[in-house]
Design an enzyme around this catalytic site. Structure first.
Site, PDB file in Angstrom:
ATOM      1  N   HIS A 199       3.995   2.480   3.263  1.00  0.00           N
ATOM      2  CA  HIS A 199       4.613   1.648   2.088  1.00  0.00           C
ATOM      3  C   HIS A 199       5.899   1.012   2.883  1.00  0.00           C
ATOM      4  CE1 HIS A 199       2.372   3.025  -1.629  1.00  0.00           C
ATOM      5  NE2 HIS A 199       1.662   2.929  -0.628  1.00  0.00           N
ATOM      6  N   TYR A 225       8.581   2.260 -10.106  1.00  0.00           N
ATOM      7  CA  TYR A 225       9.450   3.003 -11.156  1.00  0.00           C
ATOM      8  C   TYR A 225      10.045   2.216 -12.269  1.00  0.00           C
ATOM      9  CZ  TYR A 225      10.109   6.105  -6.821  1.00  0.00           C
ATOM     10  OH  TYR A 225       9.679   7.085  -5.750  1.00  0.00           O
ATOM     11  N   PRO A 227      12.850  15.009  -9.210  1.00  0.00           N
ATOM     12  CA  PRO A 227      11.648  14.501  -8.130  1.00  0.00           C
ATOM     13  C   PRO A 227      11.940  12.786  -7.983  1.00  0.00           C
ATOM     14  CG  PRO A 227      10.881  14.784 -10.592  1.00  0.00           C
ATOM     15  CD  PRO A 227      11.963  15.632 -10.329  1.00  0.00           C
ATOM     16  N   LYS A 229      12.398  13.632  -3.035  1.00  0.00           N
ATOM     17  CA  LYS A 229      13.120  14.209  -1.964  1.00  0.00           C
ATOM     18  C   LYS A 229      12.779  15.776  -1.366  1.00  0.00           C
ATOM     19  CE  LYS A 229      15.284  10.491  -0.413  1.00  0.00           C
ATOM     20  NZ  LYS A 229      14.185   9.885   0.538  1.00  0.00           N
ATOM     21  N   TYR A 283      16.321   6.078   0.434  1.00  0.00           N
ATOM     22  CA  TYR A 283      14.883   6.447  -0.003  1.00  0.00           C
ATOM     23  C   TYR A 283      13.883   6.607   1.189  1.00  0.00           C
ATOM     24  CZ  TYR A 283      10.513   5.872  -2.704  1.00  0.00           C
ATOM     25  OH  TYR A 283       9.583   6.115  -3.428  1.00  0.00           O
TER      26      TYR A 283
END
Ligand code: APR
Ligand code: PHB
Length: 391
Positions: free
Chosen positions: A72, A201, A293, A297, A385
């Site tokens: 991704h 998200y 979560p 990570k 990220y």
């Protein structure tokens, strides 16, 4: 029995460390309380940072990852019915994340451990650490009704948040830092195609939602719920209705519903214990720290801990230098706290916090609106990220 390094726990931290040490020519024995099927079967997150996929490649356990992992380059945030995309690869000079479930990672690590003769003792009961402040630490455990003793040079506690290792450090030498969030995540797995080829998200007035996946035919969805929610109160149809509402019309218009085959509620917590070494005991992964979560990570942090620790043991045994071992706790904690900060921040802007004022919601919306338009803000999210470097 004797080994150089006794590792407690065969989760991601213990297994990655076992492979790293084996590769460096160091002898390990891994003691695991459960059996392989149990450890491999646990459904956890599935987003691997670049550093994690690099390590799998370096260890030669990436054959399936290369074939089945979904790379991704971007991720998506949604709020108030709007969706925007953060192109992480472009913002970080080419870094990406790979969607590949922890269950798959575990299968690859267990298969390779068996082929390479890495010693794992399953169903080891009553694991107890002894004399960690001396030069001759040892571990005792029960296996098939008999009492066993494993002598070693060092012990590494990779036994997760509920393990025994952390408790072997005297309270006077240990400081815990913790935040418990007033909500949980209700997560499902379903064999339906993902709603989108990347993650979404979402921050909705009802609470957080996440559209994720395990493969082109398997979806993983989460919604924020209260910690005392009951699974029985969430039949599939209610879950699908709520996740669609929270993802918004644009985020959910392709969503395919189907029967879920996994449904669990997990609490959210931030936790760090310092130090990560005491005497001849080292801690790594969830035994040392927990992240909520949001941002995925947990597994990646376990990997960066054991990368640092593996290097330190190799330096000690192969070059005779104790420097890496002496510096392990400080070096690992530096990165741990940064991942804690990111997970806490991402959690705080995406969830509905009970009993907070309208002002707080306005702040979240302002933050998301800023993220939507500012390249600087997006770069900050992106570099965290995809995973910060080990310093
Ligand atoms: N004795 C032996 N083994 C133990 C004991 C014990 N007393 N207590 C726990 N274990 C084992 C567990 O059965 C488990 O297999 O230690 C392992 C710990 O694994 P995880 O909890 O997965 O912890 P870690 O390896 O640090 O994983 C880090 O992966 O699973 C995720 O949520 C986790 O994101 C985190 C990351
Ligand atoms: C998951 O797919 O399980 C997942 C993905 C991203 C997260 C957390 C969990 O931030």
């Amino acid at each position: 029995m004797r080994t150089q390094i006794a590792i407690i726990g065969a989760g991601p931290a213990g297994l990655f460390l076992g492979h790293l040490l084996h590769k460096a020519g160091i002898e390990v024995t891994i003691l695991e309380r459960k059996d392989r099927a149990y450890v491999e079967g646990r459904v956890r997150a599935g987003v691997l940072e670049q550093g994690t996929t690099n390590l799998m490649k370096q260890l030669g356990v990436d054959a399936r990852l290369k074939k089945e992992g979904l790379v991704h380059t971007s991720t998506n945030l949604a709020y108030d019915g709007e969706i925007f995309r953060i192109n992480m690869a472009e913002l970080t000079g080419g870094s990406t994340v790979t969607v590949y479930g922890q269950q798959e990672v575990m299968r690859d690590l267990f298969d390779a451990a068996a082929e390479r003769g890495i010693k794992i003792i399953f169903d080891a009961g009553d694991v107890t650490l002894h004399e960690i402040e001396s030069d001759h630490p040892f571990v005792t455990y029960k296996k098939d009704e008999s009492e066993e003793r494993l002598d070693c040079d060092y012990i590494v506690g990779c036994d997760g948040y509920h393990g025994v290792s952390r408790g072997a450090i005297p309270a006077s030498a240990y400081t815990a830092f913790e935040r418990v969030y007033p909500f949980g995540w209700l997560g499902i797995l379903a064999d339906v195609p993902p709603v989108n080829h990347e993650l979404i998200y979402a921050n909705h007035a009802n609470g957080f939602a996440l559209a994720s996946m395990r493969s082109p035919t398997r979806s993983r969805y989460y919604i924020q719920c209260s910690v005392d929610e009951k699974i029985e109160d969430w039949p599939d149809e209610r879950f699908w209705d709520e996740v669609c509402l929270r993802l918004g019309p644009e985020g959910s218009h392709n969503l395919v519903r189907g029967p879920s085959f996994e449904k669990t509620i997990a609490p959210l917590r931030s936790f760090v214990g310092e130090p990560m070494r005491f005497g001849r005991l080292f801690l790594a992964g969830d035994a040392a720290h927990i992240v909520p979560p949001t941002g995925a990570k947990g597994l990646n942090l376990a990997v960066s801990d054991v990368t640092i620790l593996g290097e330190a043991f190799a330096e000690f045994y192969n070059l005779g230098s104790p420097k890496g071992l002496e510096g392990y706790s400080a070096r690992a904690l530096k990165r741990v706290w940064k991942a804690e900060r990111f997970s806490w921040w991402f959690t705080s802007i995406m969830h509905r916090f009970p009993n907070t004022e309208a002002f707080d919601r306005k702040m979240q919306i302002a933050e998301l609106s800023y993220l939507k338009t500012s390249r600087a803000a997006q770069t900050t999210l992106a570099e965290n990220y995809v995973g910060l470097p080990i310093e």
